[in-house]
Motif scaffolding. Structure first.
Motif, PDB file in Angstrom:
ATOM      1  N   PRO A  24      27.845 -23.087 -20.919  1.00  0.00           N
ATOM      2  CA  PRO A  24      27.023 -24.113 -21.617  1.00  0.00           C
ATOM      3  C   PRO A  24      27.822 -25.158 -22.589  1.00  0.00           C
ATOM      4  CG  PRO A  24      26.483 -22.036 -22.494  1.00  0.00           C
ATOM      5  CD  PRO A  24      27.440 -21.698 -21.426  1.00  0.00           C
ATOM      6  N   HIS A  26      17.029 -29.176 -16.713  1.00  0.00           N
ATOM      7  CA  HIS A  26      17.517 -30.601 -16.710  1.00  0.00           C
ATOM      8  C   HIS A  26      16.453 -31.445 -16.830  1.00  0.00           C
ATOM      9  CE1 HIS A  26      20.664 -28.744 -14.130  1.00  0.00           C
ATOM     10  NE2 HIS A  26      20.757 -28.195 -15.189  1.00  0.00           N
ATOM     11  N   ASP A  80      27.817 -36.420 -17.811  1.00  0.00           N
ATOM     12  CA  ASP A  80      27.597 -34.985 -17.555  1.00  0.00           C
ATOM     13  C   ASP A  80      27.376 -34.989 -16.108  1.00  0.00           C
ATOM     14  OD1 ASP A  80      27.148 -32.318 -17.810  1.00  0.00           O
ATOM     15  OD2 ASP A  80      25.063 -32.808 -17.922  1.00  0.00           O
ATOM     16  N   ILE A  84      25.189 -34.693 -25.733  1.00  0.00           N
ATOM     17  CA  ILE A  84      23.719 -34.396 -25.343  1.00  0.00           C
ATOM     18  C   ILE A  84      23.170 -33.611 -26.550  1.00  0.00           C
ATOM     19  CG2 ILE A  84      22.218 -33.251 -23.924  1.00  0.00           C
ATOM     20  CD1 ILE A  84      24.158 -33.733 -21.313  1.00  0.00           C
ATOM     21  N   PHE A 105      17.853 -26.918 -23.554  1.00  0.00           N
ATOM     22  CA  PHE A 105      19.026 -26.464 -23.600  1.00  0.00           C
ATOM     23  C   PHE A 105      19.502 -25.134 -23.362  1.00  0.00           C
ATOM     24  CE2 PHE A 105      23.587 -26.682 -24.617  1.00  0.00           C
ATOM     25  CZ  PHE A 105      24.118 -28.099 -24.139  1.00  0.00           C
ATOM     26  N   ASN A 159      31.634 -27.938 -21.026  1.00  0.00           N
ATOM     27  CA  ASN A 159      31.476 -29.243 -20.716  1.00  0.00           C
ATOM     28  C   ASN A 159      31.418 -30.244 -21.849  1.00  0.00           C
ATOM     29  OD1 ASN A 159      30.599 -31.751 -19.659  1.00  0.00           O
ATOM     30  ND2 ASN A 159      29.412 -30.887 -18.063  1.00  0.00           N
ATOM     31  N   HIS A 164      28.299 -32.144 -22.874  1.00  0.00           N
ATOM     32  CA  HIS A 164      27.143 -31.426 -23.606  1.00  0.00           C
ATOM     33  C   HIS A 164      27.191 -31.643 -24.871  1.00  0.00           C
ATOM     34  CE1 HIS A 164      26.339 -28.376 -19.944  1.00  0.00           C
ATOM     35  NE2 HIS A 164      26.476 -29.566 -19.370  1.00  0.00           N
ATOM     36  N   ASP A 220      29.811 -25.770 -14.320  1.00  0.00           N
ATOM     37  CA  ASP A 220      30.519 -25.537 -15.716  1.00  0.00           C
ATOM     38  C   ASP A 220      30.923 -24.153 -15.879  1.00  0.00           C
ATOM     39  OD1 ASP A 220      29.790 -28.126 -16.587  1.00  0.00           O
ATOM     40  OD2 ASP A 220      27.986 -27.679 -17.151  1.00  0.00           O
TER      41      ASP A 220
END
Length: 523
Positions: free
Chosen positions: A16, A101, A3, A25, A80, A19, A22, A13
């Motif tokens: 949300p 983050h 990322d 993640i 998130f 990407n 993600h 991006d």
């Protein structure tokens, strides 16, 4: 890491879920939460999974480490959607150290401590049932878990790993000694000989694989990572002395050695493989920040009471040391965040085109105004990023005079590249834009790279995080950051309480067992 490399190479991006990194993640965070919940719901009715289990209902007990892992997963998962809300309110903060983050990586990274604790609870529960975990299996499992903790604590350094740190360089040694001190000392005290080296080797193996996959397989921006092996060997050698019998003294001396000798080894590694060396400009401040943090982290490791081996301080003393360690680390972070921009400072450029019309590149001759830097600046560099292709291009400029510098290689100044001069010297952290592309969503016009020009220094964040907005009341930003800070402190408190509960229950059980044995012998 994928990322970060995507953001470094391609920019912000589109959404949300636009990407691809993600999805990994999200999968990891969901799996983390499910893992913790599985440990919570797995015990059958009335079964008590270990002596430190937490009572939830009349017949439902859960391991404290399972609760902690689930809490970390939930905390990270909440980050998130909050990240998307944050971007809508304040614009996209294209930095690893954005508040939401830090929730994502903090929750995931610290959950690895829960894995170590879960192993500990399981080990004690099996022993009470008359079963023993094979020694080799225990060593391998827990060494890997400590290596995972080292990986989790090292994610915070990722911007430095990619050569695009948006904060002062003094943070690099501080984060390294904090991760090394807490993990390696705890591993050696808990597992015994070789554990610290095993954790460091696992870290190097996994980060090496990740770097290969992200860079060579996926073709994204290149990154490197700290060594830690020197600090691990230092801890192993220190454990051969009598200090091993006193966990607190062992941690304090180990922290001092990691913050000095260990940092010398890390400097040699950093200067060889990282994009920018640790220059003379940051040595004094770096040591003044890193040594107390290293000692605090190393003292906090035995005070967290992973195991009852060795002479441990009293509980109240241990709590005071852990709190003091957090305060020392907080003070170091606050000091590192303090950066300034010289008033009225400018940079004069003379650019020579060496690229093509389709891929323009330039060599630069730069003259800084008086007083911007001293004899030993941390860096004077040109950075180009978010243009695709190589992802990140950095050039540490060659000094040709008191205030004059020149390029050592071409840098791109076209397409989507964002190209800027960056200067760090002491607390000075400033930049001058060289080329910025037009950005319709931001209503920003192109800033061209002309043959010669003079521009003012501005805070780096104004260029590197061009997407951020400040059209909101200051109290909203402060409140949002405060909420994230309190949640993060809650996670740190959670791990301290969890580890302390397990250690306390183990001590109570061992004391009761010893008392029973003494009574039996006397009768």
């Amino acid at each position: 890491m994928w990322d970060v490399s995507l953001h470094a190479g391609r920019g912000r991006d589109a959404g949300p879920l636009a990407n691809p990194a993600h999805y990994l993640i999200l999968y990891g965070l969901f799996a983390l939460f499910v893992a913790g919940m599985s440990a919570i719901v797995y015990p059958r009715d009335g079964e008590k999974p270990g002596i430190a289990a937490v009572r939830i209902t009349r017949t439902w007990y859960a391991p404290v480490s399972g609760i902690f892992i689930a809490a970390c997963g939930l905390y990270a998962l909440i980050g998130f959607p909050l990240d998307d809300v944050w971007h809508r309110m304040f614009g996209q903060d294209v930095t690893l150290w954005g508040p939401t983050h830090l929730m994502l990586i903090g929750g995931a990274g610290l959950s690895t401590a829960g894995i170590i604790l879960l192993n500990r609870e399981a080990e004690i529960a099996m022993r009470l049932q008359g079963r023993e975990v094979p020694a080799w299996f225990r060593t391998v499992m827990v060494s890997i878990a400590f290596g995972g903790l080292l990986i989790g604590l090292s994610v915070f350094q990722a911007e430095f790993d990619f050569g695009i740190a948006q904060f002062r360089m003094v943070f690099a040694p501080v984060m390294i000694v904090a991760a090394a001190g807490l993990t390696l000392v705890a591993a050696r005290l808990y597992l015994g000989p070789g554990a610290a080296v095993a954790a460091a080797v696992f870290f190097l193996l996994m980060r090496g694989i990740i770097s290969f996959v992200v860079t060579d397989v996926m073709g994204e921006a290149h990154h490197v990572f700290p060594l830690y092996l020197g600090s691990a060997i230092i801890i192993e050698l220190l454990a051969l002395t009598r200090l091993r019998r006193n966990a607190l003294a062992f941690g304090a001396v180990g922290g001092l050695l990691i913050g000095t000798v260990g940092l010398v080894i890390e400097k040699l590694w950093n200067d060889r493989v990282f994009a920018f060396p640790w220059t003379q400009d940051m040595w004094v401040e770096g040591l003044l920040m890193a040594v107390p943090v290293a000692i605090g982290s190393d003292c906090a490791a035995p005070c967290s009471r992973w195991d009852s081996k060795g002479k441990l301080p009293a509980k109240n003393v241990g709590r005071a040391i852990v709190v003091s360690s957090v305060l020392v680390l907080s003070g170091a972070v606050a000091n590192g965040l303090h950066a300034t921009v010289p008033q009225g400072a400018t940079a004069q450029f003379a650019l020579t085109q060496v690229g093509s019309d389709d891929a323009p590149e330039v060599l630069a001759q730069v003259t800084l105004s008086d007083g911007v830097i001293d004899e030993h600046p941390t860096w004077v560099q040109i950075t180009a990023w978010q243009g695709g292709g190589e992802g990140v291009v950095t050039d540490r400029l060659r000094r040709t005079g008191t205030n004059t510098f020149e390029s050592t290689k071409p840098v791109p100044v076209g397409g989507n590249w964002k190209t800027l001069l960056r200067v760090q010297d002491g607390r000075t952290l400033a930049a001058v834009p060289i080329f910025l592309p037009a950005d319709a969503p931001l209503d920003a016009e192109e800033l061209p790279a002309e043959a010669s020009f003079t521009r003012d220094f501005v805070p780096e964040i104004d260029i590197l995080q061009r997407e951020r907005t400040d059209d909101h009341p200051a109290w909203v930003w402060t409140l949002a950051n405060l909420v994230v800070l309190l949640c993060s402190l809650g996670i740190i408190l959670g791990i301290c309480v969890s580890v302390s509960r397990v250690a306390r229950k183990i001590e109570e059980h061992e004391a009761a067992t010893e008392s029973t044995r003494a009574t039996t012998l006397s009768s």
